[in-house]
Design an enzyme around this catalytic site. Sequence first.
Site, PDB file in Angstrom:
ATOM      1  N   ARG A  92      13.084  -4.231   6.058  1.00  0.00           N
ATOM      2  CA  ARG A  92      13.697  -4.043   4.729  1.00  0.00           C
ATOM      3  C   ARG A  92      15.215  -4.026   4.694  1.00  0.00           C
ATOM      4  NH1 ARG A  92      11.645  -2.343  -0.129  1.00  0.00           N
ATOM      5  NH2 ARG A  92      13.050  -0.586  -0.282  1.00  0.00           N
ATOM      6  N   HIS A 119       5.238   6.226  -2.787  1.00  0.00           N
ATOM      7  CA  HIS A 119       6.524   6.821  -3.186  1.00  0.00           C
ATOM      8  C   HIS A 119       6.290   8.255  -3.652  1.00  0.00           C
ATOM      9  CE1 HIS A 119       7.298   2.444  -4.674  1.00  0.00           C
ATOM     10  NE2 HIS A 119       7.616   2.529  -3.402  1.00  0.00           N
ATOM     11  N   ALA A 157       3.247   1.630   2.835  1.00  0.00           N
ATOM     12  CA  ALA A 157       4.466   0.834   2.649  1.00  0.00           C
ATOM     13  C   ALA A 157       5.456   1.570   1.755  1.00  0.00           C
ATOM     14  CB  ALA A 157       4.131  -0.535   2.061  1.00  0.00           C
ATOM     15  N   CYS A 210       0.834  -1.206   0.000  1.00  0.00           N
ATOM     16  CA  CYS A 210       0.000   0.000   0.000  1.00  0.00           C
ATOM     17  C   CYS A 210       0.869   1.257   0.000  1.00  0.00           C
ATOM     18  CB  CYS A 210      -0.906  -0.007   1.225  1.00  0.00           C
ATOM     19  SG  CYS A 210       0.004   0.027   2.782  1.00  0.00           S
TER      20      CYS A 210
END
Lengths: 481, 522
Positions: free
Chosen positions: A92, A191, A61, A58
């Site tokens: 990550r 992003h 994220a 999503c």
Amino acid sequence: MTTVEDRKALVQEVLDAYPEKAQKRRSKHLNVAEEGASDCGVKSNKKSVPGVMTTRGCAYAGAKGVVWGPVKDMIHISHGPVGCGYYSWSGRRNYYIGTTGVDTFGTMQFTSDFQERDIVFGGDKKLAKLIDELEILFPLSKGTTIESECPVGLIGDDIEAVARTKNKEYGKPVVPVRCEGFRGVSQSLGHHIANDTVRDWVLPKADEYRELPDGFEPSPYDVNIIGDYNIGGDAWPSRKLLEDMGLRVIAQFSGDGTFNEVVMTPLAKLNLIHCYRSMNYICRFMEEKYGIGWLEYNFFGPTQIAKSLRKIAAQFDETIQAGAEQVIAENQARMDEIIAKYRPRLEGKTVMMMVGGLRPRHVIPAFEDLGMKVIGTGYEFGHGDDYKRTADYVKEGTVIYDDVSGYEFEEFAKQLNPDLIAAGIKEKYVFQKMALPFRQMHSWDYSGPYHGYEGFEVFARDMDLAINNPTWGLINAPWNE
Amino acid sequence: MTDTVDNTQNIPAPEPGKIQDHFDLFQNDEYQDLFAYKRQFEGAHSSNKVAEVAEWTKSWDYREKNFAREALTVNPAKACQPLGSLFVASGFEGTLPYSHGSQGCVAYFRTHLTRNYKEPFQAVSSSMTEDAAVFGGLNNMKQGLENAYTLYKPKMIALCTTCMAEVIGDDLGGFVATAKNEGHIPQELPVPWAHTPSFVGSHITGYDNMLKAILKTLTKDKKAETTNGKFNFNLGFDPYVGNIRELKRILGLFGIDYTILSDNSDTFDSPNTGEFKMYNGLTTLEETADSINAEGTFFFQTYTTPKTQELIAKDWEQKTYNFRPFGIKGTDEFLMNLSAITGKPIPQELQQERGRAVDALTDSQAWIHGKRIALYGDPDHVFNLTQFLLETGAEPVHIVVTNSNEEFEAEIRELLTNSPYGQEATVWGKKDLWHLRSLLFTEPVDLLIGNSYGKYLWRDTHTPLVRIGYPIFDRHHMHRYPTLGYQGAINLFNWIINTILDELDRQTIVPAKTDISFDLIR
């Protein structure tokens, strides 16, 4: 039938399993690469079909996990209920140097842990208080970002107002990031949203925030590394390559980056962008606003590294060009040695990939350096421009799958029977149960770095150990053979 | 203390041709220089300042400020509801967990469970986006159910919700009925649904809500005149698949006919045969439907399943029992009661095992007696561990439970008060691992017991960590072992005692300095 026709038939066969409406939607996202095409013939960046088991995440994220999260000396608040921050906590492997909990915060989870009353009465007061508490307990933090989770956007909180107030109060950046998970169709919008907050909340005050190194003088060789998240330390060999060829890296945004590096970025002469998908927005903005050019590079495998170093060097003078040639020459012998060692073990092996960002195309040449062939690839959250770029990388007959569903991926793998699948953690054990060797291409399967010359050595070793490990040979019981 | 051992002094030069990955590459001089050079651009605080603040975070002053927090949570030891929902749903035959709401959540749940078990975990989402936030998620649900049913052919779809669906107020029951009435999925397909907002409770709450929904759905109109002679067993959010198998072994030894609600032991530990099987839940829908006719239901996690237990006790009018078959006394109590309830004697084999487990404890008692322990986790998990530690002579000191509740705290306080080894203990309800960090610095202990996130506390405070709990991401295969029963007690004890012994070796490994105590025999 040609490979292309053969594989198109396979795509159709897989699509046949869907109900009509879903089939129609999915059919636009699956195709087979054809020679000379300018893109991959698939639609992308569309809503996922409900119920088919997408691998996508999503906006949260994308914003918290990818873009902002690695900025190591800021505190990134998962604003809302506890889950989002919990699941993405330390997930990550964005490596960084620092004293965690004191001057860096990368592997910690900060959350407002919303309860029912916060949903009913709103969470702004709690958020304001939370930032006060951060100031008391983490005085060395260089600022805060607020990543809002689904409920925040639905209940009408004004996190921007809180951010403005607290920014004034403490004189440190407080960046509200409206990355509720229901926005957009994947991580990708997250992003973009995160990039926009850099544009709107950070860069306008960059001069005010910036702390220049002692005796800093601008240089024509100043560059930024943009969009390398330093997974398994990837950004460091990349930085080293650039420094070895004579450039000066003044900022990493965001892997192992700091807030100061974010505000250093406008001083560079060139943005060197690793993950185009997640960071092109800010590069385009900086080009428009500050006249800073940007250039994509690929540091996977010696072929692309050399190509990229020369492409980068071409933007600078002869000193840098000579530097690039020297770096390439210095590493030639060890690359030859690695390829001589591993290529015979990997020659002709086939790979199916499915990743995010840039890897579904950028890693292809690294496999090819080892004699391997990529026969299928696709993006979790790519856009049209990604697939255009991919057309230059793939061979005719490569199966292309956008936002592949669990069902499609399994069926393609069953039919194409690759020697290696390279995708994410959710896919890994599905295929390993099918006796198919697998490497995670998001986390490098806890290995890495994979960027740069040193990274390629690790990559070659890992692909070999994945495919040629003897355990795969144990799966069939001898009495069944 | 581990920091007395400096392993960084003599890093050998790399052998020529050796491939260096992140473990050694970045320790090389050229990378150390790179880091030092990069620092000038970072706007970093001076090393002295960092050291000074780092030191301050260890102080009582910092602890007081840390415990004065009202709004901020740092490093909590709890997840959110749907994780527990998916976990329990996956133990039923042919069941596809379905998360209704935005799609990112299910990617996180699948990732989390997969990382712990190194097993595939399949679940779907209705992939709701902004338009669904405005118009509701009905269309997404209809399509989602139809697609999931057609592609994955489940026997049951277990539906839970994300925050998004909860905040916009989607009517789950109505939506499922509409999807059936419009023919998107067959009328007879069971689709139990549960409201599982992340802003209420934690993963254990979601476990309870989903299990209750499944049981209600599958047992509807199944109540018979007579009981079926079986007993139901529920282990709660217990991450050790070995526990389900151990329980089944114990019940087999007794000769008791049982139903495990839910048996996800194969979901999280399926054999590799070269063929991927999507569904591995072992509790059949038929036996679940018949669970309403059991003689009684045993619950092993009191605070995970209050609503399910209420359903069974009140609506089903079935006897329910709460036992904690962990450690020696907990297992004793369970076995004696199981024997009394079923009229079957405690099997000789288990009696032998008890003797062996106790033997193990007495063999090592000198190394654990009086050891000060910090531990954290879910309420029942922490209760069981505390009870076990007390019976070995260890002294629990800091007990942190982020998803705590008052009843649990009262029960565990009573347990501690009644033991001479529990007198130093404080139960820290609703606190997180950043609170625990302050506790470990200001009141140090010998050992920390927790999940993988405890490794950061280990690094900062040098308190050796025993990994027991969920998630365990950085050690392999722990979940395969039972912690339940006498066998489980041996496993727990093995992990604890050998961590203590490993730590002694780490402390005594410096030649000509601490190695006077680097003993061969301990």
